[in-house]
Scaffold this motif. Structure first.
Motif, PDB file in Angstrom:
ATOM      1  N   PRO A  80       0.793   7.918  -3.503  1.00 36.71           N
ATOM      2  CA  PRO A  80      -0.213   8.209  -2.475  1.00 36.71           C
ATOM      3  C   PRO A  80      -0.684   9.655  -2.517  1.00 36.71           C
ATOM      4  CG  PRO A  80       1.653   7.048  -1.529  1.00 36.71           C
ATOM      5  CD  PRO A  80       2.049   7.428  -2.919  1.00 36.71           C
ATOM      6  N   ASP A 138      -6.781  12.195   6.291  1.00 32.68           N
ATOM      7  CA  ASP A 138      -5.575  11.358   6.252  1.00 32.68           C
ATOM      8  C   ASP A 138      -4.405  12.089   6.905  1.00 32.68           C
ATOM      9  OD1 ASP A 138      -6.816   9.306   4.681  1.00 32.68           O
ATOM     10  OD2 ASP A 138      -6.542  10.576   2.913  1.00 32.68           O
ATOM     11  N   SER A 142      -0.813   3.068  -4.946  1.00 29.68           N
ATOM     12  CA  SER A 142      -2.238   2.735  -5.054  1.00 29.68           C
ATOM     13  C   SER A 142      -2.590   2.311  -6.465  1.00 29.68           C
ATOM     14  CB  SER A 142      -3.086   3.949  -4.663  1.00 29.68           C
ATOM     15  OG  SER A 142      -2.818   4.340  -3.335  1.00 29.68           O
ATOM     16  N   THR A 170       4.304   7.154   2.717  1.00 28.75           N
ATOM     17  CA  THR A 170       2.917   7.553   2.454  1.00 28.75           C
ATOM     18  C   THR A 170       2.764   9.061   2.344  1.00 28.75           C
ATOM     19  OG1 THR A 170       2.063   5.599   3.594  1.00 28.75           O
ATOM     20  CG2 THR A 170       0.546   7.439   3.318  1.00 28.75           C
ATOM     21  N   GLU A 207       0.821  -1.216   0.000  1.00 28.56           N
ATOM     22  CA  GLU A 207       0.000   0.000   0.000  1.00 28.56           C
ATOM     23  C   GLU A 207       0.854   1.265   0.000  1.00 28.56           C
ATOM     24  OE1 GLU A 207      -2.912  -0.220   3.107  1.00 28.56           O
ATOM     25  OE2 GLU A 207      -3.929  -1.928   2.223  1.00 28.56           O
ATOM     26  N   SER A 208       2.094   1.130  -0.470  1.00 29.06           N
ATOM     27  CA  SER A 208       2.942   2.311  -0.663  1.00 29.06           C
ATOM     28  C   SER A 208       2.570   3.014  -1.962  1.00 29.06           C
ATOM     29  CB  SER A 208       4.420   1.907  -0.695  1.00 29.06           C
ATOM     30  OG  SER A 208       4.812   1.343   0.538  1.00 29.06           O
TER      31      SER A 208
END
Length: 220
Positions: free
Chosen positions: A75, A81, A65, A161, A62-63
Motif C-alpha cells: 500500500p 489517504d 494492490s 494499510t 485490499e491489503s
C-alpha cells in the motif's frame, strides 16, 4: 510472529499469509514496493503455491494492490489517504486505549513496560525494522487489553494499510524521543487509572506521527 514450522493445524498458506500481513503491519515493505511470488517464496523458504494463495487473499482484502496483470505492490498512501486514516485511528485507537485502561491490571502494566523497554532498546541502537515491530507490539498489547476483538481487528486492518508508510519513518526520528514520551505517558496514566490520559497519550502519538509523515509525502 507466525512460524512457518509451527505444526499446528493451520495450513502453510495461512501461515505465509500471516507473516506477509505482519510484515506489512510492521513496515517491512516500503510503500509501492513490488511483491513477487518467487521472491517472497525464496525469503520464506517455501514453494510458490502457498505464497500465491496468501498474496491472492491479501489482494482480495485490499491489503495489497494489484496495479497491473502481474504487478502486486504494498500500500502507498497520499496525503488525503493519510488524513482519512489519521481521523479513523484517533477515534478507534483512542477508544481502544480508553477501554484498555479500564481493564488494566498491575501484571499487564508490567508486561507493557517490558514492550516499551524493547522499543527503547531498538530505537537507541538504530534498529529500524526492529523498532517499528516493537512499537507495533506495544500498541497492540495495549489495544488487546480493551477486550474488544472486533475493534482490534479493525485497527489491525488499518495498520496493515498504513504500515509501509509508517516504515518511512524507520530511519528517521532516532534522535527524538517522541515515541518513548507517549509510551511512558500512557503507562503512567494506566498506573494512575486515568483513562482520559491514556487515550490522550495514544492520540498525541498518532497526531505527532501524522505531522512527520506529511513532511515526507509528495504533494498530490
Amino acid at each position: 510472529m507466525n512460524d512457518l514450522r509451527d505444526p499446528q493445524t493451520t495450513t502453510l498458506s495461512e501461515r505465509v499469509y500471516g507473516m506477509v500481513r505482519e510484515s506489512l503491519r510492521c513496515g517491512v515493505y516500503k510503500p509501492g514496493e513490488k511483491i513477487t511470488h518467487r521472491s517472497t517464496a525464496s525469503q520464506l523458504g517455501v514453494s510458490v503455491t502457498p505464497v500465491r494463495e496468501a498474496i491472492t487473499r491479501l489482494v482480495s482484502e485490499e491489503s495489497l494492490s494489484m496495479v497491473g496483470p502481474k504487478t502486486i505492490v504494498a500500500p502507498s498512501l497520499g496525503r488525503s489517504d493519510l488524513e482519512e486514516i489519521t481521523k479513523i485511528r484517533v477515534n478507534l485507537e483512542g477508544w481502544a486505549a480508553e477501554l484498555a485502561a479500564e481493564n488494566a491490571s498491575a501484571t499487564f502494566i508490567r508486561e507493557l513496560e517490558q514492550h516499551h523497554l524493547v522499543y527503547c532498546m531498538h530505537r537507541r541502537s538504530h534498529g529500524s525494522k526492529a523498532k517499528i515491530a516493537a512499537n507495533a507490539k506495544f500498541h497492540f498489547a495495549l489495544y488487546a487489553q480493551s477486550k474488544a476483538p472486533r475493534l482490534l481487528a479493525i485497527i489491525d486492518n488499518i495498520w496493515v494499510t498504513i504500515g509501509p508508510t509508517l516504515g518511512l519513518l524507520a530511519n528517521r526520528g532516532f534522535e527524538d524521543n517522541d515515541g518513548e514520551r507517549f509510551h511512558e505517558a500512557a503507562i503512567s496514566a494506566l498506573k494512575a487509572r486515568n483513562t482520559a490520559a491514556v487515550q490522550a497519550a495514544i492520540v498525541n502519538d498518532i497526531l505527532t506521527a501524522r505531522l512527520k509523515i506529511l513532511k515526507i509525502l509528495k504533494p498530490e
